[in-house]
Design an enzyme around this catalytic site. Structure first.
Site, short mmCIF file in Angstrom:
data_model
loop_
_atom_site.label_atom_id
_atom_site.label_comp_id
_atom_site.label_asym_id
_atom_site.label_seq_id
_atom_site.Cartn_x
_atom_site.Cartn_y
_atom_site.Cartn_z
N ILE A 13 0.79 -1.32 -0.10
CA ILE A 13 -0.03 0.01 -0.03
C ILE A 13 0.67 1.31 -0.12
O ILE A 13 0.56 2.46 -0.45
CB ILE A 13 -1.07 0.09 1.31
CG1 ILE A 13 -2.23 1.01 0.93
CG2 ILE A 13 -0.33 0.44 2.50
CD1 ILE A 13 -3.29 0.67 1.79
N ASP A 36 1.57 -0.88 9.61
CA ASP A 36 1.67 0.38 9.95
C ASP A 36 3.40 0.57 10.22
O ASP A 36 3.67 1.61 9.83
CB ASP A 36 1.33 0.01 11.64
CG ASP A 36 1.23 1.33 12.50
OD1 ASP A 36 1.36 2.48 11.91
OD2 ASP A 36 1.15 1.14 13.54
N SER A 123 -7.33 -5.22 10.48
CA SER A 123 -7.39 -6.12 11.59
C SER A 123 -7.02 -7.50 11.31
O SER A 123 -7.33 -8.46 12.06
CB SER A 123 -8.86 -6.42 12.30
OG SER A 123 -8.85 -4.98 12.96
N THR A 124 -6.64 -8.01 9.95
CA THR A 124 -6.54 -9.27 9.49
C THR A 124 -5.15 -9.97 9.76
O THR A 124 -4.84 -10.98 9.18
CB THR A 124 -6.98 -9.59 8.12
OG1 THR A 124 -6.13 -8.91 7.17
CG2 THR A 124 -8.37 -9.04 7.63
N TYR A 127 -3.94 -8.42 14.45
CA TYR A 127 -5.23 -8.45 15.25
C TYR A 127 -6.10 -9.68 14.91
O TYR A 127 -7.15 -9.73 15.36
CB TYR A 127 -5.86 -6.96 15.06
CG TYR A 127 -5.48 -5.86 15.72
CD1 TYR A 127 -4.37 -6.00 16.61
CD2 TYR A 127 -5.86 -4.70 15.52
CE1 TYR A 127 -3.79 -4.92 17.34
CE2 TYR A 127 -5.25 -3.59 16.28
CZ TYR A 127 -4.17 -3.81 17.13
OH TYR A 127 -3.78 -2.60 17.94
N1 AR6 Z 1 0.76 -2.96 2.39
C1 AR6 Z 1 -0.60 -3.39 2.44
N2 AR6 Z 1 -0.87 -4.55 3.46
C2 AR6 Z 1 -0.14 -4.80 4.15
C3 AR6 Z 1 1.32 -4.33 4.16
C4 AR6 Z 1 1.78 -3.51 3.23
N3 AR6 Z 1 3.04 -2.92 3.07
N4 AR6 Z 1 1.95 -5.27 5.11
C5 AR6 Z 1 1.25 -5.92 5.72
N5 AR6 Z 1 -0.29 -5.81 5.14
P1 AR6 Z 1 -1.47 -5.75 10.39
P2 AR6 Z 1 -3.69 -5.45 12.05
C6 AR6 Z 1 -1.32 -6.48 5.46
O1 AR6 Z 1 -1.06 -6.77 11.20
O2 AR6 Z 1 -4.23 -6.52 11.89
C7 AR6 Z 1 0.60 -3.24 13.83
O3 AR6 Z 1 1.49 -3.38 14.93
C8 AR6 Z 1 -1.12 -7.65 6.19
O4 AR6 Z 1 -1.31 -8.85 5.37
O5 AR6 Z 1 -0.52 -4.69 9.46
O6 AR6 Z 1 -5.01 -4.38 11.99
C9 AR6 Z 1 -0.34 -1.90 14.53
O7 AR6 Z 1 0.40 -0.99 15.18
C10 AR6 Z 1 -2.76 -7.79 6.93
O8 AR6 Z 1 -3.83 -8.54 5.63
O9 AR6 Z 1 -2.67 -4.79 11.13
C11 AR6 Z 1 -1.33 -2.61 15.50
O10 AR6 Z 1 -0.49 -2.85 16.71
C12 AR6 Z 1 -3.10 -6.47 6.86
O11 AR6 Z 1 -2.13 -5.69 6.37
C13 AR6 Z 1 -1.71 -3.72 14.80
O12 AR6 Z 1 -0.29 -4.05 14.00
C14 AR6 Z 1 -3.40 -5.97 8.16
O13 AR6 Z 1 -2.38 -6.52 9.13
C15 AR6 Z 1 -2.80 -3.84 13.74
O14 AR6 Z 1 -3.19 -5.01 13.57
#
Ligand code: AR6
Length: 175
Positions: A13, A36, A123-124, A127
């Site tokens: 992203i 993040d 959240s996937t 979380y």
């Molecule tokens: N571009 C797009 N999607 C991504 C990328 C990227 N570069 N990297 C990972 N994803 P997550 P959450 C996807 O864990 O579950 C953090 O520590 C990944 O495959 O990033 O909402 C925050 O600070 C997944 O499908 O977020 C919070 O503490 C999606 O992004 C916590 O994680 C969300 O995974 C939030 O957890």
């Protein structure tokens, strides 16, 4: 009903060329892993500096809510930081909070005259929300919002992992 304003892509992203990308943040707004971490790494320190100012003003961001900052060095103009719920028991409250994360991000986008927005699959990851449940909530929330609001021209679901990408493409094709 399909909506031509919704598209699905696979990738990172941080590289997406839209007005605003959404970050799956946590309530502290101080960064973390997953998407993040990737956004803060690629966007540089200007994003975190603005997050600190928001924390001073309002003490972070509650689950289901959203805040907006610069996108620093990213191609986007803004980052909209939202906080999705942690999947615990799959209660209705958890599902509503995930829906709110999408809706409140889109509201903030509209208030800032953003025409194109990209969402990660909130959240996937860390979380632990089941991907199919989360995809249904995300697609329904975005469709319902776009039906009522015409100023947002394009919403892109940017799926990082293959499982989410396949889910979104098949669910968008179904309708
Ligand atoms: N571009 C797009 N999607 C991504 C990328 C990227 N570069 N990297 C990972 N994803 P997550 P959450 C996807 O864990 O579950 C953090 O520590 C990944 O495959 O990033 O909402 C925050 O600070 C997944 O499908 O977020 C919070 O503490 C999606 O992004 C916590 O994680 C969300 O995974 C939030 O957890």
């Amino acid at each position: 009903m399909t909506d031509a304003r919704i598209t699905v892509k696979q990738g990172d992203i941080t590289k997406t060329e839209v007005d605003a990308i959404v970050n799956a943040a946590n309530s502290s707004l101080l960064g973390g892993g997953g998407v993040d971490g990737a956004i803060h790494r690629a966007g540089g320190p200007a994003i975190l500096e603005e997050c600190y100012r928001i924390r001073e003003r309002q003490g972070g961001c509650k689950t289901g809510e959203a805040v907006i900052t610069t996108a620093g060095k990213l191609p986007a103009k803004y980052v909209i930081h939202t906080v999705g719920p942690v999947w615990n028991k799959g209660s209705e409250e958890e599902k509503t909070l995930l829906k709110n994360a999408y809706i409140n991000s889109l509201k903030l986008a509209m208030e800032n005259e953003v025409a194109t927005v990209a969402f990660p699959n909130i959240s996937t990851g860390i979380y632990r929300f089941p991907k199919k449940v989360a995809a249904e909530i995300a697609i329904d929330a975005v469709k319902a919002f776009l039906r009522k609001n015409r100023s947002i021209k394009q919403v892109v679901f940017v799926c990082f992992d293959q499982e989410n990408y396949e889910l979104y493409t098949s669910m968008m094709a179904e309708e």
